[in-house]
Design an enzyme around this catalytic site. Sequence first.
Site, mmCIF file in Angstrom:
data_model
loop_
_atom_site.group_PDB
_atom_site.id
_atom_site.type_symbol
_atom_site.label_atom_id
_atom_site.label_comp_id
_atom_site.label_asym_id
_atom_site.label_seq_id
_atom_site.Cartn_x
_atom_site.Cartn_y
_atom_site.Cartn_z
ATOM 1 N N GLU A 1 6.607 4.934 13.449
ATOM 2 C CA GLU A 1 5.219 4.884 13.920
ATOM 3 C C GLU A 1 5.188 5.144 15.419
ATOM 4 O OE1 GLU A 1 2.682 1.769 11.898
ATOM 5 O OE2 GLU A 1 4.609 0.770 11.982
ATOM 6 N N HIS B 1 0.819 -1.217 0.000
ATOM 7 C CA HIS B 1 0.000 0.000 0.000
ATOM 8 C C HIS B 1 0.855 1.271 0.000
ATOM 9 C CE1 HIS B 1 0.516 -0.063 4.411
ATOM 10 N NE2 HIS B 1 0.190 1.199 4.411
ATOM 11 N N HIS C 1 7.631 -2.375 2.181
ATOM 12 C CA HIS C 1 7.472 -0.926 2.025
ATOM 13 C C HIS C 1 8.813 -0.211 1.838
ATOM 14 C CE1 HIS C 1 3.548 -1.969 3.234
ATOM 15 N NE2 HIS C 1 3.681 -1.857 4.532
HETATM 16 C C1 BG6 Z 1 1.541 -2.374 7.429
HETATM 17 C C2 BG6 Z 1 2.239 -3.044 8.578
HETATM 18 O O1 BG6 Z 1 1.915 -2.972 6.221
HETATM 19 O O2 BG6 Z 1 1.888 -0.999 7.404
HETATM 20 C C3 BG6 Z 1 1.875 -2.363 9.887
HETATM 21 O O3 BG6 Z 1 1.865 -4.410 8.628
HETATM 22 C C4 BG6 Z 1 2.144 -0.882 9.797
HETATM 23 O O4 BG6 Z 1 2.596 -2.946 10.969
HETATM 24 C C5 BG6 Z 1 1.510 -0.283 8.560
HETATM 25 O O5 BG6 Z 1 1.611 -0.276 10.961
HETATM 26 C C6 BG6 Z 1 1.913 1.162 8.376
HETATM 27 O O6 BG6 Z 1 1.178 1.726 7.337
HETATM 28 P P1 BG6 Z 1 0.874 3.277 7.287
HETATM 29 O O7 BG6 Z 1 0.162 3.478 5.996
HETATM 30 O O8 BG6 Z 1 0.038 3.606 8.486
HETATM 31 O O9 BG6 Z 1 2.206 3.955 7.346
#
Ligand code: BG6
Length: 495
Positions: free
Chosen positions: A218, A180, A242
Amino acid sequence: MTTRTIPVSVFDLVVFGATGDLSRRKLLPALFHRDEQGQIPPGARIIGVSRRSLSRVEFRALAEKAITDHVPKALQTPEVCHRFLNRLDYVSADASRDDGWADLEKLLAEAPDRIRVFYLAVGPDLFGPLCERLGRHGLVTPQSRVVVEKPLGKDLASARAVNEAIGQVFREQNIYRIDHYLGKETVQNLMALRFANALFEPVWNAAHIDHVQITVAETLGVEGRAGYYDTAGALRDMVQNHILQLLCLVAMEPPTSVDADAVRDEKLKVLKSLKPITDRNAANVTVRGQYRAGASGNGPVPGYLEELGAPSSKTETFVAIKAEIENWRWAGVPFFLRTGKRLGARLSEIVVGFKHIPHSVFDGTAGPITENRLVIRLQPDEGVRLWLMIKDPGPGGMRLQLVPLDMSFAKAFGVRNPDAYERLLMDVVRGNQTLFMRRDEVEAAWSWIDPVLEAWAASPDLPKTYTSGTWGPSAAVALIEREGRTWHDDDGDAR
Ligand code: BG6
């Protein structure tokens, strides 16, 4: 400034795991937003599938709650809610039994020629069995696509097995592996920045760039996902996908076009050029951390082990890595990667650090000259900042200071930034794979990650603990400072 919305062709979207967390938090709200924007054509259907025995009315009520919880109030007009909920249907079925599949067959047979998307919002152990069932029940038409979420395996061997099982039923051009991060607006802007401007590409190489930093920080802990997380850890959960995808977009050669394979071919070359990290160098170029109790924005928070409910665990909730790309463009340019839970702020950014000027024409009164940095902020406050040296305004001689040339996308465009899933779901319907991972990319990423996991498993060291609300273990600071660089700090806070 208004956004441009091009309606997609009429489709049936079948969501397996429709009552689960991902569906409620992300998929249904994303589809609602697209409907609200007029992108979803009349007649398009969203068919929820899960084990739970629910009626269509009950599923619509669940979806309504998801919309109420996750979509801004102002967008929830009665007209759009009514239109959206009327698209929803529900079938109770799962991969392990025959019940329900005939109902799904019947529903889909009403529109055999339309685009069909199977979204597997379920654990990876079910990808193979669900695909096998879809094939066995004759549901996979030439217009069908399948969407799978990470984690795609837990190492190279398991990723291959999952890919193999999906590949038995779907052809590669119909498989959409979601990362994503690739759907985030600023990530796509990175492509625009690099390839729609003549300014950066000539200096985008080892002759001018000193190093690159990629941080995904995070503030949340593992929340209700400790069970999954403890088997994964930050390296598998964030770096394998990611962060490596971000690294690829920064480091890849210009593709010949934005066609899916043109872009993915270039990303693959980067992954294959990553210098291996093995038990010989892992201790020098990687840091693992695990958060202990501390404070986050809203007060005290427990440590990882308390959340897990276990006395010990070697699982890392923080990773810092010095990565190197062994090719002509990037030789000698370290890529410092860092991600963790319960850090000092929610922040994702890519920092491109340029080299020091070769010679200063200014005398000592001008002050120190700091290197230029290009900061691409993914979240929050998406935007780009180019840090430049300028003269202090006014009389009083030539004194220099570092200031950001700042472009905040929210301020500049004043539009709501769509969630990554909105873009990605519509790309699946359109048949555009550019922002999805190809099988060989996923496997190349695992090939680089596997030896790191092995080196860690063989090491007697435990992850270094860090207090929640800080920027990780001090070893992560040492990792970058040993190399003569510092983690980027936009506002003067210690990171
Ligand atoms: C997910 C992970 O793919 O991405 C999570 O499994 C993480 O652990 C998340 O919190 C973070 O996504 P974003 O879009 O909130 O930065």
